[in-house]
Each structure stands twice: as C-alpha cells, then as structure tokens.
Enzyme design. Structure first.
Site, mmCIF file in Angstrom:
data_model
loop_
_atom_site.group_PDB
_atom_site.id
_atom_site.type_symbol
_atom_site.label_atom_id
_atom_site.label_comp_id
_atom_site.label_asym_id
_atom_site.label_seq_id
_atom_site.Cartn_x
_atom_site.Cartn_y
_atom_site.Cartn_z
ATOM 1 C CG LEU A 13 -2.032 -0.880 1.499
ATOM 2 C CD1 LEU A 13 -2.891 -0.841 2.317
ATOM 3 C CD2 LEU A 13 -2.137 -0.540 0.500
ATOM 4 C CB ALA A 14 3.547 1.759 2.221
ATOM 5 N N GLY A 15 4.307 1.633 -1.052
ATOM 6 C CA GLY A 15 5.216 2.050 -2.311
ATOM 7 C C GLY A 15 3.880 2.263 -3.591
ATOM 8 C CG HIS A 236 -3.163 -10.573 16.182
ATOM 9 N ND1 HIS A 236 -4.193 -11.290 16.325
ATOM 10 C CD2 HIS A 236 -3.910 -9.398 15.377
ATOM 11 C CE1 HIS A 236 -5.504 -10.946 15.411
ATOM 12 N NE2 HIS A 236 -5.125 -9.573 15.598
ATOM 13 N NE ARG A 297 -4.136 -5.888 16.496
ATOM 14 C CZ ARG A 297 -4.423 -5.912 15.040
ATOM 15 N NH1 ARG A 297 -3.275 -5.256 14.427
ATOM 16 N NH2 ARG A 297 -5.692 -5.875 13.851
ATOM 17 N NE ARG A 399 -1.172 -2.672 12.993
ATOM 18 C CZ ARG A 399 -1.691 -3.355 12.307
ATOM 19 N NH1 ARG A 399 -3.119 -2.821 12.395
ATOM 20 N NH2 ARG A 399 -1.496 -4.444 12.498
ATOM 21 C CG LEU A 405 -5.186 -1.798 5.906
ATOM 22 C CD1 LEU A 405 -6.426 -1.883 6.122
ATOM 23 C CD2 LEU A 405 -3.456 -2.801 4.801
HETATM 24 C C1 LIG Z 1 -2.689 -10.904 8.711
HETATM 25 C C2 LIG Z 1 -2.624 -9.752 8.976
HETATM 26 C C3 LIG Z 1 -3.367 -8.367 8.777
HETATM 27 C C4 LIG Z 1 -3.601 -7.797 8.595
HETATM 28 N N1 LIG Z 1 -4.464 -7.053 9.119
HETATM 29 C C5 LIG Z 1 -4.661 -5.561 9.151
HETATM 30 C C6 LIG Z 1 -5.559 -4.764 9.385
HETATM 31 O O1 LIG Z 1 -7.124 -5.783 9.206
HETATM 32 N N2 LIG Z 1 -5.831 -3.420 9.137
HETATM 33 C C7 LIG Z 1 -4.087 -2.841 9.509
HETATM 34 O O2 LIG Z 1 -4.767 -1.786 9.202
HETATM 35 N N3 LIG Z 1 -3.375 -3.329 9.114
HETATM 36 C C8 LIG Z 1 -3.458 -4.945 9.271
HETATM 37 N N4 LIG Z 1 -2.244 -5.258 8.781
HETATM 38 C C9 LIG Z 1 -1.350 -4.491 8.773
HETATM 39 C C10 LIG Z 1 -1.211 -4.356 7.027
HETATM 40 O O3 LIG Z 1 -1.461 -5.266 6.970
HETATM 41 C C11 LIG Z 1 0.692 -4.176 6.528
HETATM 42 O O4 LIG Z 1 0.826 -2.856 7.916
HETATM 43 C C12 LIG Z 1 0.399 -2.558 5.900
HETATM 44 O O5 LIG Z 1 0.157 -4.141 5.108
HETATM 45 C C13 LIG Z 1 2.241 -3.361 4.928
HETATM 46 O O6 LIG Z 1 1.737 -2.260 4.036
HETATM 47 P P1 LIG Z 1 3.352 -1.819 3.300
HETATM 48 O O7 LIG Z 1 2.945 -1.372 2.369
HETATM 49 O O8 LIG Z 1 3.967 -1.255 4.740
HETATM 50 O O9 LIG Z 1 3.768 -3.629 2.800
HETATM 51 P P2 LIG Z 1 4.022 -4.258 1.934
HETATM 52 O O10 LIG Z 1 2.853 -4.349 1.800
HETATM 53 O O11 LIG Z 1 4.766 -5.800 3.029
HETATM 54 O O12 LIG Z 1 4.831 -5.166 1.022
HETATM 55 C C14 LIG Z 1 5.696 -4.454 1.282
HETATM 56 C C15 LIG Z 1 6.402 -4.691 -0.532
HETATM 57 O O13 LIG Z 1 8.221 -4.763 -1.077
HETATM 58 C C16 LIG Z 1 8.321 -5.238 -1.107
HETATM 59 N N5 LIG Z 1 9.861 -5.860 -0.757
HETATM 60 C C17 LIG Z 1 10.037 -5.815 0.383
HETATM 61 N N6 LIG Z 1 11.817 -6.003 0.252
HETATM 62 C C18 LIG Z 1 11.847 -5.790 -0.940
HETATM 63 C C19 LIG Z 1 13.480 -5.960 -1.405
HETATM 64 N N7 LIG Z 1 14.334 -6.055 -0.694
HETATM 65 N N8 LIG Z 1 13.623 -5.477 -2.649
HETATM 66 C C20 LIG Z 1 12.290 -5.067 -3.751
HETATM 67 N N9 LIG Z 1 11.009 -5.289 -2.649
HETATM 68 C C21 LIG Z 1 10.870 -5.442 -2.124
HETATM 69 C C22 LIG Z 1 7.284 -6.217 -1.319
HETATM 70 O O14 LIG Z 1 7.480 -6.784 -2.592
HETATM 71 C C23 LIG Z 1 6.383 -5.415 -1.704
HETATM 72 O O15 LIG Z 1 5.632 -5.051 -2.743
HETATM 73 C C24 LIG Z 1 -2.392 -6.622 8.813
HETATM 74 C C25 LIG Z 1 -1.039 -7.773 9.351
HETATM 75 C C26 LIG Z 1 -1.426 -8.572 8.433
HETATM 76 C C27 LIG Z 1 0.200 -9.804 8.614
#
Ligand SMILES: Cc1cc2nc3c(=O)[nH]c(=O)nc-3n(C[C@H](O)[C@H](O)[C@H](O)COP(=O)(O)OP(=O)(O)OC[C@H]3O[C@@H](n4cnc5c(N)ncnc54)[C@H](O)[C@@H]3O)c2cc1C
Ligand code: HEM
Ligand code: SF4
Ligand code: FES
Lengths: 594, 218, 250
Positions: A13-15, A236, A297, A399, A405
C-alpha cells in the site's frame, strides 16, 4: 530543466501510494518489488481501515481517533504527525472509495463502519474480510493505469540489495538483483522511497508473508540509515497455529461479537459446545469489563499467555484458547466474516461456524522501522525516504487494529511529493554522479553473490533461519526478561558466525531462490539483533514491550525513541525524546475508564 | 483518455455469426426439417404431399442456398476452425461442461458428415424430388439405417447443447440458476429432437404410421 | 498413509525454459495439517531425492501462504490449484507437482503470468479518477451492487481459470475468465461505468470474449469461488448489444 527521477522500492500500500503521487506530479518512477506488486503482503490485511467519519452518529472525532492512537501506542509516537494522519484519514477513505473499493455499504449506499480493538467507536471501514486486498488492488489498478500511460516502469521480480551512496553520503540510486537471471545492476535516481513492509520472518513463523524479511531495511541500516524502536513488535492475540505460517484470525471476529474463553476446568474433556456457559471462563470480559473481548492486542496477548502459562488453563493443556463465533447467526457470519472463517476452515478442515476456533498469539506487526524525521518521511540519509510498515512513526509502542493501512497510505502519500520536492531542489542529480560510485556498489554486491555461490561450508541457511526464529519467538516476543535477552543475543551472534560457513545447495545462476534467501538471511540476523538489543536496553514495560521485572511504564527514563545506528560495523543505541506536545501522557489502562 | 469505442475485431463478428447461424437458420431448419418429415408418421401420402409442397416453393434454389447450405457450410467450416484452436482436457478436468465442449465438436463433425451424405443421397441423386419411396428404400440398407440414426442423434445432441451454449454465450441466461434452467431446456431440445428423429426413421424403416388414425376415414 | 508417516511427492523439474524436464521423487516425514508448501520447504531444507541423490531445492512462487496473494498456483495431481491450501491429507499419493502449462516456464514450478497483468492493462481494469487530491466522497453504491461486485474483486490473478480453459493454448491468445470478470466489476461501478464501452471494445478485440466456448471449467477451479460463468454471460450480453448498436447507429 533537469527531469528528476524517483525510485520506489516496495509495492504494498505504501509503495503504491507513493508511486501514484510521484507519477501524478509528472515525474517518472521506477517501481521495484520482489513479488508482482499485486501479490504484496498488504493483501493479507483482513479487518479494515480506520477513519473518524462519525458515520454512526456516535460523536466520533478526529481528536478521539488521535487520542486512541496515541494512548493505544502508550505515548511513544511523536504526536504531531499522528495527528495529521488522523486528520487525513477520512479523506483517504474518500479517495479509496472513489477508486472503486468495494467497501461494505449501509442501506443508504454509504460506507459501513465496524468497531475494532482499542476504541469505543464504529470507526473501521471494511470490504468484506479482505480489506487489505481490496485496498491494494485499488492502488495497484491506479498504478497500472499510470504504467499504461508511460509514467511508471515496474521492475517486478527484482530485489533491492543496497543503496548507492556517494562520497557526500547522499543516496543516488539503488543496486538490485533480478531474481531470474541473478544479474546485479544499479539504477540511478535522485531519491528513493522505501516501502518494504515488516519483518515477521526474523521470528521464523508469523502472520506475515514470505517476503516480509526486513532485509531491505537491514541493508539500509548497515549503510547508515538509522533504525528506530526496533524492540517494538506486535504479537497478535489470535492466530491459527500452522507449521508454515501462523494464519491470522482477524480482530473483526471479536469485533462482530466473537468471544474468547477457556473451560474453567483444566481437565475438561467435553466438546466445547457442550460446556455450559457457567463453566466457561470468558477471561477477557471478566478482567476488562469495559472493552471486553476488544481490548488492544498487547493486553489480549498477555491475557492469553497468562491463561495458558500461569493459570494453566489452555485447552487440553495446549497453548490454545477458544475464539468462539458459534453464537452469532450464520447469516451475519457469512455476510461479514466469510473470508476469515474460510481461512480457518480451509487450513484446518473444521467449520468455525459450528466449532469454536482454537487460537494462540503470533508475531504480527513491526512497529519499529527506518528512522524518519517526523515531517516528510525522510530518513537521516539524504535521498532516502521510507513509508509504510518499514518505518516507525505512527504506532508508538503498540499499533491499534486497522490503523496500519491508513498509516501506510498516508505515509506513502507524503513520501511521494516530499521525494519529488527534494529531487527537484537538488543542485546536481544522480546523472552527474560519477559512474565509479555505481560500479563499486555493483561490484561489492556481485562479489557477495560470487562468494555465496562458490563457498564450501557445512551450514544450511534454512536451518539457521529456523533457529533464529525459535530464539526470537521464545525470548523476544511477549514476555521479555533481561537474562533471556542476553542469552538470545549470544545465540544470534553464534548464528552470525555459523552463517559465515553456509553452503548453498543450489549453485546455479538461473532463478536460484536459495541464493536470494541466503542474502536475506544475513540481513535478518542483523535486524534480529537490533530488536533484541533494543528490548534488552529498555527497562520498562510499554505497549507491546513487556518486562515482568519492570512491569510499569517509566516516563521519566524511557519516554524516548530508540534510535539504532550502525557504527564501526556494530549496532549502537541512541535515544531521543518523544514529541508529546499535544496529549499529556497518562497511564494506559483498559480495565477502567481511561 | 477518450472513451470512444472501436469496432469489434473480425474474429468477434465471425464468432458471433457462427453462434447465431447455429441456431438460425441451421437449428431452425433442423426443426422445420424434422417437422415436415414427421408427416411420414401420418402416412406416405401425407409425406409426399408435404415434400412436394416444399420442393415446389418459389425461388427454391435461392432459399436453399442462402437459407440453408451456405449458413451450414459456414457454421460447419468455421466450427472446424474453432475446434482446431481449442485444446480439450477432459482427462484432467472431467466435468460435465468440459465433456459437452468436447462432444459439441465431435457431434458437429458427425452431423457435418451425415448432412453432407444425406444431402447427396436425398437431394442430389434425386434431383431434389425425393419421395417417401426413395427414403424408405434407403432405410432398408442396414448401414444407411445406422448412419441415419447416428446422424440424427448427433445433430439433435449438438443442437441441444448448442441451444444451451447459445443462451449462455449471448447472456440470455446469465445467472447460475438461469444457466441451469437453460441447461434443462437444452437437454429437452436434444431429447425431443432425438425422439422425433428416431420415430421418423422407424416410420420409414417399418412403414409404420402411428398417426394414421388422424386421416379422414374414406 | 499416516501409519507409515511418510509423504511421497513427485516434482517435475526443469532448470530453465530451454532445459529438459525430468521428474524427481521425494519421501518426506508426515505431519498434521501439512500442505504442499510445507513439502517444498522440507525438500529445500534437505534436497535429497527418495533414492538418496542430492539435488537442488525446488524453485516455486509463494508469498501470503493463505490463498490471498495468488502466487503459488501449480498443478497438483494434475489439477490447477493453490499449493498453500492443498492439504496433504486430502491428496492422493504420490503427490504429483508440476508447473502450470499455459504460461511460459521460468524454472521448476515458477511460470511467468505477466500475460494476465498485460491483459488487465488492455481492458483498462481501473477506475479513471481525476487525481488523488481531495474531491470528496465517492459515488453512493447500493449494498446490492456491493454484494455483487465484492466477490469479483476477490480475484487473486492466480491464473487457474486460464490454466484449465481449453480455449487458452498456444494457438489462442484468449484473455481468459478472470479478465472478463474484472471488466464486469469495473463496468458495474458507477464511475467505472463511464468507460464501459472502451472496456467492452477491448474485449471484442483479438483473443477477446468471443473465444469463450462455455466449457465452464474456470468456475470449478477458481480458489475464490468467483461466479465466472455469470460474469462471462453478462459481459457477453453487454458486448453484443454494444456491437449491434454501434453497427445500427454508427
Ligand atoms: C494477516 C495480517 C492482517 C492485517 N490486518 C490489518 C488490518 O485489518 N488493518 C490494518 O490497518 N492493518 C492490518 N495489517 C497490517 C498491514 O497489512 C500491513 O502493515 C501493511 O499492509 C504493510 O504495507 P506496506 O506497504 O508497508 O508493505 P507490504 O504490503 O508488506 O509490501 C512490501 C513490499 O515491498 C516489497 N519488498 C520487500 N523487500 C523488498 C526488496 N528487498 N526489494 C524489492 N522489493 C521489496 C515487497 O515485494 C512488497 O511489494 C495486517 C497484517 C497482517 C500480517
Ligand atoms: C445439424 C447442424 C448443426 C446445427 C443445428 C448446429 C447448431 C449449433 C448451435 C446452436 C451452436 C451453439 C452456438 C454457440 O456456441 O453459441 C453450435 C455450436 C457449434 N457448432 Fe454447430 N450446428 C450444426 C452443425 C455443425 C457442424 C457441421 C459443425 C462442424 C464441425 C459444428 C460445429 C460447432 C461448434 C464447434 C460449435 C461450438 C462453438 C463454440 O464453442 O463457440 N456445428 N452449433
Ligand atoms: S478468476 Fe479465480 S481462478 Fe481466475 S485468476 Fe481470478 S482467482 Fe484465479
Ligand atoms: S502463497 Fe499466496 S496464494 Fe498461496
């Protein structure tokens, strides 16, 4: 005029949000991700996303969301930026809504909201039981559109190895490896935004996805990018035990009325459904009457640990408690929770609509992360930005559910324009960086690969990883004791030594997953130490960090952000005060009125 | 970004035409053909009268070629082209729809061969003046008889499945429920055509006229 | 099976797109709720075949391990499915594991499904918003539409529906059920509907919706239970209506 160039590493999401913002500014973006971005870990999020829209007429406000977040995080988060996030949250929901997210609706066609842990309000928008997937897809679609229009170039299946940093300490691009050809290449950029997610894999099994290794963060750390609050990880309370993964049972199961209990009699032999109410111990409801099953949590996790390890009331003497939704009408379950109940059914072969689920806590979320400046997601290395779970800013010591999200999208949304602004203001862009800077980084990484491929040794990387996970899970998760933490660090260092002798069972160059894993493992070990040393030093209990020997929060000594630095090839901890300018810290208690 | 729609690709149009011709006119002709041939169930005279009626329609050649032969040739020819571009996998995925997919191709080619032969013997060799006696005679040949039965069953099956296909593929039966109903309807079509077709064959073979009682008593 | 406590696994190996394929057999220790990913991990930990020969770990895609990311699709006992949710106890042994056959092979069990992402581009599977700046709430959407659209938006782009479709093969660039279903989703949304005709036009291009021959295999293997046959029928209806109107009205 010089055309700046931005790289985004990570397509969760962030990226993706950062990518969209940069593309919208008309600047070309290269987007790197290990997995196709649509398969990023963000798809796992089930429960929902928070915003104080007050759509249920409960008098919810941005200030209350802000207060819940700060309070839930036990006052460790820098407050001004958290406030901005809470203010932006309703707009983020609107944006997602405009992007076509299939949020659940009220009969009037408005978004529906549910209650989540750590709040008394219906503040969580949701799309079935797969909110993260739905949000990620919405952003993925927008990025695909920008890609179609030529503004974004994707590098999927290419992993980040290291940043390219010039003599002046400025980031000028990245060095990355194609996971098919194993080819190492450098890519120039004026600014790089990291959004590489959490680091569950350092705990072996967790609720995280396979690629959540924290390897990118650790690589940056070793290049001088500081890492903050590493010791804060969230466990969790309710996960389904499994050998490959601990699958999350979302808080929404409790949000919709699920109840946690154990038989009062530890020798109970009856099937759970035939145990009368009076003989069930609804311990969360009893201990925390106000929040009941929806306590935050960390509290729920420790309560379950207490039930299992101190009260010895785990089901059949096993580390497990019941999470029961069988009293909720089937129609409600199918409409609101179908996705998550399916997971249980699919992976355990038992229908949770009929049979209470067995759950136990699991490593889930990384509160700590890349240190950023509290203003615009910039790290301490010029040109390096971070957003999403890989940075540390929004959740303090713990958190709140459904807050991640929103923080990912908010952080990504700030990082994009900030990187653009920085890149535009640069006097000299990456194009004027000497090619030797890129060449030497490339050479360094190629040599690492070569060494791994050719060296003969006795250690198997997977076994080292498993042992790392065991040490971390046992000593560095729910309950932390200094003696054990010291021992854990010793063990991790021993693993670091053993790592030097690893032997790859695959020495080919084409699509060699073992090679990449070995590279990640080296970084994971470093990060594991950052977490462990941070935990060891912090002699208090705060949020998710709990030390029975120091059971109280200590605002006098520890109202500080841990800031780990890489100095002389080792980890050094520094501390800086937390910005508490908006809400005065007060004790965090969920068993009484706050 | 403009929202203008571009013209469909020729493969789209041809495919839709194929689908459409299967039902109209080919399927419709099959229905008409079975209907007029069932005159044999009443009597040989009735059959001959009906045949003569049809054999003497104005613009006969144009109607035959434009309304039947060409559409059939197109449907059959393009059907073979479609077949060649598919790759059946019933051994791995033995589901009903998948079997029907395969059967649709084999029954199509059987129908094609049968119709070709049928046209040759009953239309060509008789110069379009085939009578009850011609057909009844052919039916005495056991090989002809078997081919007739196989051809009729294949065509009926193909039309039945085709009807179902058509209803699904034009979105006339969209929901799962509607598609199930369309399936039942297709099955009905297939069975009805098979039964009528077989009755007609039996009629010719055994000089059997179950509806002769309808005839005015002289 | 459980008495011997062994799991027999046969994996089709191929070192690269141009290398020859071969089968390798493994014998693994059985554990409760074991799935195919766990089998592959066991092999990676100790890459030795059943007859004691050393080999390399098997390359495969996976990420979420809870059937939501779509990475781990492969053929298991001849059927396209997700490895992470394929429980060993529910499979006949020896478990045969092969890469999907309709996508270009990369190595072992990894295939390249870029075709699907390209197709999503082709049909403009997105809502064309003006920008991410603040423009207020989205359009109201009735719960009825949401209940129809949500299941469609669950598609994880795994490619199972393409793998089992007889119309998807080397002679035929059919986009497949998933993409058609996405078109339905976007055409259903109030804002998405503004570009409905464009998406339908794209689906009437080469390899478009016309290639569907109604074998209906897709709906059997979709891990998300998406009503694909319904989507195809609905989009088909919209498509010919548009084509006919375009032809009649110009
Ligand atoms: C089971 C579960 C349920 C959750 N439910 C909720 C919820 O209901 N509500 C909520 O707010 N949050 C929830 N969370 C937390 C939330 O999902 C995550 O914190 C959030 O999605 C993280 O997003 P992000 O964009 O930071 O990273 P991610 O979605 O983890 O993406 C990381 C990206 O980085 C890339 N990447 C990583 N390392 C490298 C590298 N070395 N080189 C190139 N690319 C790389 C990956 O390919 C990926 O595209 C949940 C988490 C889990 C595990
Ligand atoms: C008795 C004559 C025939 C009749 C009544 C008939 C009727 C039909 C009908 C109604 C359909 C369904 C249309 C659709 O799929 O939408 C169909 C499909 C088909 N027909 Fe025929 N047909 C006949 C002869 C043939 C012949 C001679 C062939 C050639 C082999 C053939 C091959 C096919 C094929 C392959 C399909 C499937 C098309 C697809 O899958 O999209 N048919 N037919
Ligand atoms: S429609 Fe179903 S089978 Fe097809 S790609 Fe999507 S999830 Fe997979
Ligand atoms: S690993 Fe994500 S679907 Fe199987």
């Amino acid at each position: 005029m010089r055309q700046p160039k931005i790289i985004v590493v990570g397509g969760g999401l962030a990226g993706l949000m950062a990518t969209i913002r940069v593309a919208e500014a008309g600047i070309p973006v290269d987007l790197f991700s290990i997995v196709p971005v649509k398969r990023s870990h963000s798809v796992c999020a089930q429960g929902g996303i928070n915003a104080a829209k007050n759509q249920k007429g409960e008098g919810d406000t941005v200030d209350k969301h802000f207060d819940d977040t700060i309070y839930g995080g036990d006052f460790l988060a820098n407050q001004p930026l958290v406030k901005r996030m809470c203010e932006a949250a309703p707009g983020i929901i609107d944006l997602l809504d405009r992007m076509g997210v299939m949020f659940n609706r009220t009969p009037e066609g408005l978004l529906d909201y549910r209650r989540f842990g750590g709040t008394l309000y219906h503040r969580t928008a949701f799309a079935g039981a797969t909110t993260g997937q739905q949000l990620l897809y919405a952003l993925d679609e927008q990025v695909r559109r920008h890609e179609f229009e030529g503004k974004v170039k994707k590098f999927e299946g290419v992993t980040f190895l290291s940043a390219v940093i010039d003599e002046g300490g400025v980031c000028r691009g990245i060095c990355a490896m194609d996971l098919r050809s194993s080819e190492v290449k450098t890519y120039a950029a004026d600014a790089v935004i990291f959004a590489t997610g959490g680091n569950g894999a350092i705990f072996g099994r967790s609720t995280n996805s396979v690629v959540c290794t924290g390897s990118a963060q650790a690589a940056l750390f070793q290049q001088g990018v500081d890492y903050a609050n590493g010791e804060f990880i969230q466990v969790h309370p309710t996960a389904i035990p499994g050998e490959d993964k601990l699958r999350l049972m979302s808080e929404s199961a409790r949000g919709e009325g699920g109840r946690v209990w154990v038989p009062r009699n530890p020798a109970e032999k009856r099937a759970p459904r035939s145990i009368p109410d009076a003989e069930r111990f609804y311990f969360l409801e009893e201990w925390y009457p106000k929040y009941g099953n929806l306590v935050p949590r960390d509290i729920a996790t420790r309560a379950i640990h207490r039930i299992v390890y101190q009260e010895k009331l785990g089901i059949d003497g096993q580390p497990a408690v019941y999470l029961d939704v069988t009293h909720i009408p089937r129609e409600t379950l199918d409409r609101k929770l179908e996705g998550i109940l399916e997971i249980y059914e699919k992976f355990l072969g038992v229908d949770p609509r009929v049979e209470p689920m067995r759950v136990f806590p699991a490593m889930h979320y990384t509160m700590g992360g890349i240190w950023v400046n509290g203003e615009d997601q910039a790290s301490n290395v010029p040109g390096v930005y971070a957003a999403g779970e890989c940075e540390y800013q929004y959740h303090g010591a713990n958190r709140l559910g459904a807050n991640s999200l929103v923080s990912c999208i908010f952080g990504g949304g700030i990082a994009g324009p900030a990187a653009v602004k920085y890149a535009k203001n640069l006097e000299k862009g990456a194009e004027s960086t000497a090619s030797a800077v890129f060449d030497s980084e490339k050479k360094r990484q190629e040599e690492k690969n070569q060494k791994l491929i050719s060296q003969d040794g006795s250690e198997n990387p997977i076994i080292i990883w498993r042992e790392l996970g065991e040490v971390m899970t046992e000593h560095v998760t729910v309950t932390r004791i200094n003696r054990n933490l010291q021992m854990a660090d010793g063990k991790i260092r021993a693993l670091q030594e053993r790592y030097k002798k690893i032997n790859l069972s695959d020495r080919t160059k084409w699509s060699n997953q073992t090679l990449n894993f070995a590279r990640e493992l080296e970084n994971m070990i470093i990060l594991a130490r950052v977490v462990t040393l941070g935990a060891l030093a912090r002699n208090e209990s705060r949020g998710a960090h709990y030390k029975p020997d120091f059971p109280e929060r200590d605002d006098v000594n520890w109202l500080t952000t841990t800031r780990a630095k890489w100095v002389n090839n080792d980890i050094q901890l520094a501390y800086e005060p937390v910005d508490i300018s908006l809400i005065k810290p007060r004790p965090r208690r969920y068993d009484a009125v706050k | 970004m403009s929202a203008t729609a571009t013209q469909p690709d020729s493969s789209y149009l041809l495919r839709k035409l194929h689908s459409f011709t299967g039902l109209l006119p080919v399927g419709a002709f099959l229905a008409e053909h079975f209907w007029s041939n069932s005159a044999a169930l009443v009597s040989a005279e009735k059959y001959n009268a009906t045949s003569e009626e049809l054999q003497t329609i104005p613009f006969r050649l144009i109607v035959e070629w434009g309304g039947i032969f060409l559409p059939l040739l197109f449907h059959g020819g393009y059907g073979i082209y479609i077949w060649l571009r598919g790759k059946s996998n019933v051994s791995a995925y033995p589901w009903v729809g998948n079997w029907l997919y395969l059967a649709q191709r084999y029954t199509g080619i059987i129908a094609f061969a049968y119709i070709g032969w049928h046209l040759y013997t009953e239309r060509w060799l008789t110069h379009g003046k085939s009578t009850y006696a011609n057909v009844a005679e052919d039916m005495q040949n056991p090989w002809y008889l078997v081919f007739f039965i196989v051809g009729v069953l294949a065509s009926s099956f193909h039309l039945g499945v085709g009807t179902w296909n058509f209803l699904c593929k034009w979105g006339l039966a969209a929901t799962v429920k509607a598609q199930q109903a369309a399936g039942r309807f297709g099955a009905f079509v297939g069975v009805a055509f098979s039964v009528v077709g077989i009755l007609i064959i039996l009629s010719f073979r055994f000089d059997w006229h179950p509806f002769s009682a309808y005839l005015p008593t002289k | 099976m459980s008495e011997t406590k062994q799991v027999m696994v046969k994996v089709k190996r191929q070192a690269g797109p141009k290398e020859a394929a071969r089968w390798e057999e493994f014998s693994l220790k059985w554990r409760p709720s074991m799935n195919v990913i766990i089998c592959l991990r066991d092999i990676a930990e100790n890459p030795v075949t059943r007859d004691g020969k050393k080999t390399t770990p098997i390359s495969y895609d996976s990420n979420c391990l809870e059937e939501i990311c779509g990475s781990c699709a492969m053929l298991i006992n001849g059927r396209a499915r997700m490895a992470c949710s394929a429980l060993v106890d529910q499979l006949e042994q020896p478990i045969r594991i092969e890469p999907m056959s309709k996508f270009p092979l990369v190595r072992d069990l990894i295939v390249d499904r870029q075709f699907m992402f390209e197709s999503l581009k082709r049909v403009k599977a997105w809502i064309p918003i003006d920008g991410t700046y603040h423009l207020g709430e989205g359009p109201r959407v009735s719960p009825e539409i949401q209940e129809k659209g949500y299941p469609l938006s669950n598609c994880i782009t795994c490619g199972n529906c393409l793998e089992v479709c007889p119309q998807v093969n080397e002679h035929n660039q059919f986009v497949g059920a998933a993409i058609i279903s996405q078109v339905r989703l976007f055409n259903m949304h109030p804002t998405g509907a503004m570009n409905k005709s464009e998406r339908l036009s794209a689906l009437m291009g080469p390899g478009g919706i016309q290639e569907c021959a109604n074998a209906q295999n897709c709906v059997h293997v979709c891990p998300k239970g998406i009503p694909l046959t319904e989507s195809i029928a609905e989009v088909n209806r919209d498509a010919w209506k548009q084509a006919l109107l375009g032809w009649l009205v110009g």
